[in-house]
Design an enzyme around this catalytic site. Structure first.
Site, mmCIF file in Angstrom:
data_model
loop_
_atom_site.group_PDB
_atom_site.id
_atom_site.type_symbol
_atom_site.label_atom_id
_atom_site.label_comp_id
_atom_site.label_asym_id
_atom_site.label_seq_id
_atom_site.Cartn_x
_atom_site.Cartn_y
_atom_site.Cartn_z
ATOM 1 N N GLN A 1 3.729 -102.905 -13.640
ATOM 2 C CA GLN A 1 2.506 -103.132 -12.647
ATOM 3 C C GLN A 1 2.157 -101.966 -11.941
ATOM 4 O O GLN A 1 2.579 -101.512 -10.510
ATOM 5 C CB GLN A 1 2.247 -104.251 -11.917
ATOM 6 C CG GLN A 1 0.558 -104.378 -11.280
ATOM 7 C CD GLN A 1 0.093 -105.020 -12.324
ATOM 8 O OE1 GLN A 1 0.480 -105.883 -13.256
ATOM 9 N NE2 GLN A 1 -1.038 -104.076 -12.260
ATOM 10 N N LYS B 1 -0.703 -112.898 -15.175
ATOM 11 C CA LYS B 1 -0.132 -112.739 -15.549
ATOM 12 C C LYS B 1 0.854 -113.773 -16.564
ATOM 13 O O LYS B 1 1.058 -114.510 -17.406
ATOM 14 C CB LYS B 1 0.985 -111.443 -15.994
ATOM 15 C CG LYS B 1 -0.655 -110.516 -16.761
ATOM 16 C CD LYS B 1 -0.278 -108.771 -16.280
ATOM 17 C CE LYS B 1 -0.955 -108.574 -16.523
ATOM 18 N NZ LYS B 1 -1.356 -106.401 -15.302
ATOM 19 N N ASP C 1 1.975 -103.096 -22.725
ATOM 20 C CA ASP C 1 1.154 -102.422 -22.569
ATOM 21 C C ASP C 1 0.748 -100.891 -23.279
ATOM 22 O O ASP C 1 -0.583 -100.428 -22.615
ATOM 23 C CB ASP C 1 1.328 -101.741 -20.987
ATOM 24 C CG ASP C 1 0.840 -102.332 -19.934
ATOM 25 O OD1 ASP C 1 -0.254 -102.883 -19.928
ATOM 26 O OD2 ASP C 1 1.316 -102.119 -18.639
#
Ligand code: NDP
Length: 283
Positions: free
Chosen positions: A97, A53, A120
């Site tokens: 995460q 990322k 997200d």
């Protein structure tokens, strides 16, 4: 033999476009999109994702911060970091995460991230928006699948779409996006009866169950588009999807390989969401 959908190439093309858009946005506003990634503990797979990322941020010209917290981080400490990032104007997207170590509450973190920085698209506000078709952030993996279909010239309108898997991060939002694109959508799961028969109805089959090489040629209609979201490790460490590529590819009209299909698109869609968040923040 099917046309192989090259997720790597499509992802690279979208990232090049995002880089240009980012530069134009920076020139106009003086604002550089910023993404903060939080990782708790030392899960090696998660560490690889975080590194990727970060690299993707550099590639498209974003500012990025990575917070690698020790496994014993408390909920209070994690919440305090999220609060700080929520308030930081240089950060437009926050990603924590998952999975988190067992003593931490994932839901609490998801709820705490400002929905306008929730790149997200896991916050219930954004999930609800996806449901009603009024969304700014698209859930990354399903959005990646939609981009692959679109850029491969595959029309969804009126097509029988079968999504196998009903998780909150893949199956359910995938079904919703296909529905918004005018597909006729069936969602299957582990209790579905006659799964092979349902799959054989599909013009577009999306496999997202996490079982290596599960979907075989007898489950696929001649000429179907087959999208393999699965990412499974074989005993020898190599990566494989949910679809038995060897037997299915000769029957399909289009198919995504694993690796190099859906996988590269997920982070690219995260970059897209971060740019969207930055644009919304300056408006
Ligand atoms: P989950 O484990 O959360 O969900 C799996 C789903 O598959 C469940 O709905 C389950 O049904 C269903 N399922 C399991 N076994 C069967 C079966 N035999 N027949 C029919 N349905 C079945 O997984 P995720 O959705 O998170 O991920 C799915 C796959 O996609 C994994 O391989 C994962 O690694 C991959 N993935 C890939 C990403 C990418 O970037 N390419 C990103 C995210 C995930 P039930 O609900 O009844 O239990």
């Amino acid at each position: 033999m099917a046309n192989i959908i090259n997720g790597k190439a499509i992802s690279a093309a979208i990232r090049a476009e995002l880089k240009e858009e980012t530069e134009a946005f920076f020139k106009k506003t003086g604002v550089r999109p910023g993404l903060a990634v939080i990782i708790v503990g030392e899960d090696p797979a998660s560490q690889v994702y975080v590194r990727n990322k970060r690299r993707a941020c550099e590639e498209v010209g974003f500012y990025s911060e990575a917070y690698e917290l020790p496994a014993e981080t408390t909920q209070t400490e994690l919440n305090a970091l999220v609060d700080r990032l929520n308030a930081d104007p240089a950060i437009h997207g926050i990603l924590c995460q998952l999975p988190l170590p067992k003593h931490l509450d994932e839901n609490e973190v998801i709820l705490r991230i400002d929905p306008q920085k929730d790149v997200d698209a896991f916050h219930p506000t954004n999930v609800g928006k996806i449901m009603i078709g009024d969304y700014s952030f698209l859930p990354c993996t399903p959005a990646g699948v939609m981009a692959l279909l679109e850029r491969s010239g595959i029309d969804i309108t009126g097509k029988e779409c079968v999504v196998v898997g009903r998780s909150n991060i893949v199956g359910k939002p995938q079904a919703m996006l296909l529905l918004h694109a005018n597909g006729t959508v069936t969602v299957c799961h582990s209790r579905t009866k006659n799964l092979a028969e349902v799959c054989r109805r599909a013009d577009i089959l999306v496999a997202a169950i996490g079982k290596a090489d599960f979907f075989t040629a007898d489950m696929v209609k001649e000429g179907a588009v087959v999208i393999d979201v699965g990412m499974n490790r074989r005993a020898d460490g190599t990566l494989t999807g949910d679809v038995d590529f060897e037997s299915v590819a000769p029957k399909a009209s289009f198919i995504t390989p694993v690796p190099g299909g859906v996988g590269p698109m997920t982070i690219t869609m995260l970059m897209q969401n971060t740019l969207t968040a930055a644009k919304q923040a300056v408006n």
